[in-house]
Design a protein around this motif. Structure first.
Motif, mmCIF file in Angstrom:
data_model
loop_
_atom_site.group_PDB
_atom_site.id
_atom_site.type_symbol
_atom_site.label_atom_id
_atom_site.label_comp_id
_atom_site.label_asym_id
_atom_site.label_seq_id
_atom_site.Cartn_x
_atom_site.Cartn_y
_atom_site.Cartn_z
ATOM 1 N N VAL A 143 0.857 -1.187 0.000
ATOM 2 C CA VAL A 143 0.000 0.000 0.000
ATOM 3 C C VAL A 143 0.891 1.235 0.000
ATOM 4 O O VAL A 143 1.665 1.453 0.948
ATOM 5 C CB VAL A 143 -0.939 0.040 1.224
ATOM 6 C CG1 VAL A 143 -1.863 1.259 1.120
ATOM 7 C CG2 VAL A 143 -1.748 -1.239 1.344
ATOM 8 N N GLY A 144 0.811 2.041 -1.052
ATOM 9 C CA GLY A 144 1.499 3.316 -1.073
ATOM 10 C C GLY A 144 0.719 4.340 -0.275
ATOM 11 O O GLY A 144 -0.514 4.264 -0.186
ATOM 12 N N LEU A 204 -5.525 -1.521 7.141
ATOM 13 C CA LEU A 204 -4.722 -0.304 7.206
ATOM 14 C C LEU A 204 -5.620 0.920 7.063
ATOM 15 O O LEU A 204 -5.443 1.918 7.776
ATOM 16 C CB LEU A 204 -3.663 -0.313 6.106
ATOM 17 C CG LEU A 204 -2.814 0.960 5.983
ATOM 18 C CD1 LEU A 204 -1.985 1.185 7.252
ATOM 19 C CD2 LEU A 204 -1.898 0.880 4.763
ATOM 20 N N LEU A 205 -6.581 0.866 6.163
ATOM 21 C CA LEU A 205 -7.524 1.970 5.985
ATOM 22 C C LEU A 205 -8.272 2.252 7.286
ATOM 23 O O LEU A 205 -8.415 3.408 7.689
ATOM 24 C CB LEU A 205 -8.507 1.629 4.861
ATOM 25 C CG LEU A 205 -9.647 2.627 4.643
ATOM 26 C CD1 LEU A 205 -9.100 3.980 4.183
ATOM 27 C CD2 LEU A 205 -10.643 2.083 3.613
ATOM 28 N N ARG A 206 -8.720 1.204 7.954
ATOM 29 C CA ARG A 206 -9.455 1.399 9.202
ATOM 30 C C ARG A 206 -8.549 1.981 10.286
ATOM 31 O O ARG A 206 -8.970 2.861 11.049
ATOM 32 C CB ARG A 206 -10.066 0.083 9.669
ATOM 33 C CG ARG A 206 -11.242 -0.393 8.816
ATOM 34 C CD ARG A 206 -12.038 -1.470 9.507
ATOM 35 N NE ARG A 206 -11.305 -2.727 9.599
ATOM 36 C CZ ARG A 206 -11.320 -3.663 8.661
ATOM 37 N NH1 ARG A 206 -12.025 -3.484 7.553
ATOM 38 N NH2 ARG A 206 -10.644 -4.778 8.826
ATOM 39 N N ALA A 207 -7.294 1.491 10.345
ATOM 40 C CA ALA A 207 -6.369 2.007 11.350
ATOM 41 C C ALA A 207 -6.056 3.482 11.103
ATOM 42 O O ALA A 207 -6.068 4.304 12.029
ATOM 43 C CB ALA A 207 -5.086 1.185 11.339
ATOM 44 N N LEU A 266 -3.251 4.292 -0.229
ATOM 45 C CA LEU A 266 -3.969 4.917 0.867
ATOM 46 C C LEU A 266 -3.836 6.431 0.715
ATOM 47 O O LEU A 266 -2.719 6.964 0.757
ATOM 48 C CB LEU A 266 -3.391 4.476 2.214
ATOM 49 C CG LEU A 266 -4.003 5.147 3.457
ATOM 50 C CD1 LEU A 266 -5.431 4.659 3.665
ATOM 51 C CD2 LEU A 266 -3.140 4.892 4.690
ATOM 52 N N ASN A 267 -4.933 7.106 0.511
ATOM 53 C CA ASN A 267 -4.942 8.557 0.361
ATOM 54 C C ASN A 267 -5.406 9.193 1.660
ATOM 55 O O ASN A 267 -6.541 8.957 2.104
ATOM 56 C CB ASN A 267 -5.857 8.983 -0.783
ATOM 57 C CG ASN A 267 -5.383 8.456 -2.136
ATOM 58 O OD1 ASN A 267 -4.182 8.250 -2.333
ATOM 59 N ND2 ASN A 267 -6.302 8.225 -3.055
#
Length: 255
Positions: free
Chosen positions: A181-182, A225-228, A248-249
């Motif tokens: 994930v960038g 990762l998005l949720r964190a 991930l933006n």
């Protein structure tokens, strides 16, 4: 979880300590490649045109000259040598002992001189960018691309790879897109998004700290990762597609 960081341009030189032991650094299979780059860098740094070759201004001449004696210079842990916006935001010194252990286990710094090192590896301060072409070694991005794949593929294994590198350092190795994930940082004002380089460094450092200090299990998927990250920021996830890793933006409010 594997967190990939770029080096900082500025570095804090150790005042005392033993010299670097190339064989003792993480990824010992890179020892010969590191020695080759160190030798080439030391030779270049002794020349009159060293600043031009290394792409730095005259104000950094003392840092360039420091490259000449790297093999004998005092070394300190990478988390103490690398400084600047991202590393200040990560704040290793203020972590608990347990959090520091997590950082040293999870963080890998991609470096023009060392290739890849662990966060606790002892290295001297130096001046070198991945965009430089060293005589006899060639452009460092291409040099390290040939050497990093095997060791980083092994290190990553089944881990989620959180890629906080800048574009120059991201070119030397790419993990499996389905597990990478960038991290991008945007500022949004009146519905318009812009890339903000200074805030991007700071926010990536904050993200790394958040992932290492938050309670609960470390994220193992892009969705986790998005949720964190969503615990602190407004975020969105662009799923991986083909050979492109997920993105991930992180959206910062405008000022």
């Amino acid at each position: 979880m594997l967190i990939l960081l770029p080096p900082s341009e500025g570095k804090t030189a150790a005042r005392r300590g033993h010299p670097v032991d190339l064989a003792a650094l993480s990824f010992p299979g890179l020892a010969d490649a590191r020695s080759e780059v160190m030798t080439a860098l030391s030779k270049v740094s002794a020349h009159e045109d060293a600043s031009a070759v290394l792409g730095v201004g005259g104000s950094l001449l003392d840092e360039v000259r420091r490259n000449i004696g790297l093999r004998d210079a005092p070394a300190a842990p990478a988390h103490a040598v690398y400084s600047g916006v991202l590393y200040d935001a990560l704040g290793y010194r203020s972590m608990t002992v347990t959090q520091k252990r997590k950082a040293e286990a999870a963080v890998v710094v991609i470096s023009a001189l060392w290739g890849a090192i662990g966060f606790g590896d002892a290295v001297p301060a130096y001046r070198l960018s991945m965009s430089v072409e060293l005589p006899g070694t060639g452009r460092l991005a291409g040099f390290w691309r040939r050497h990093l794949a095997e060791v980083l593929d092994e290190r990553a294994r089944d881990s989620l790879i959180v890629d906080c590198r800048s574009s120059t350092y991201a070119t030397v190795w790419a993990g499996p897109p389905e597990r990478s994930v960038g991290v991008n940082v945007f500022q949004e004002r009146s519905g318009r998004r812009t890339v903000v380089s200074h805030f991007a460094k700071h926010t990536r450092g904050e993200l790394a700290r958040h992932l290492l200090t938050r309670r609960g299990k470390q994220p193992g998927t892009a969705e986790q990762l998005l949720r964190a990250a969503g615990e602190r920021w407004t975020c969105e996830l662009e799923p991986s597609s083909g050979r492109k890793a997920a993105q991930l933006n992180i959206i910062l409010p405008g000022t």
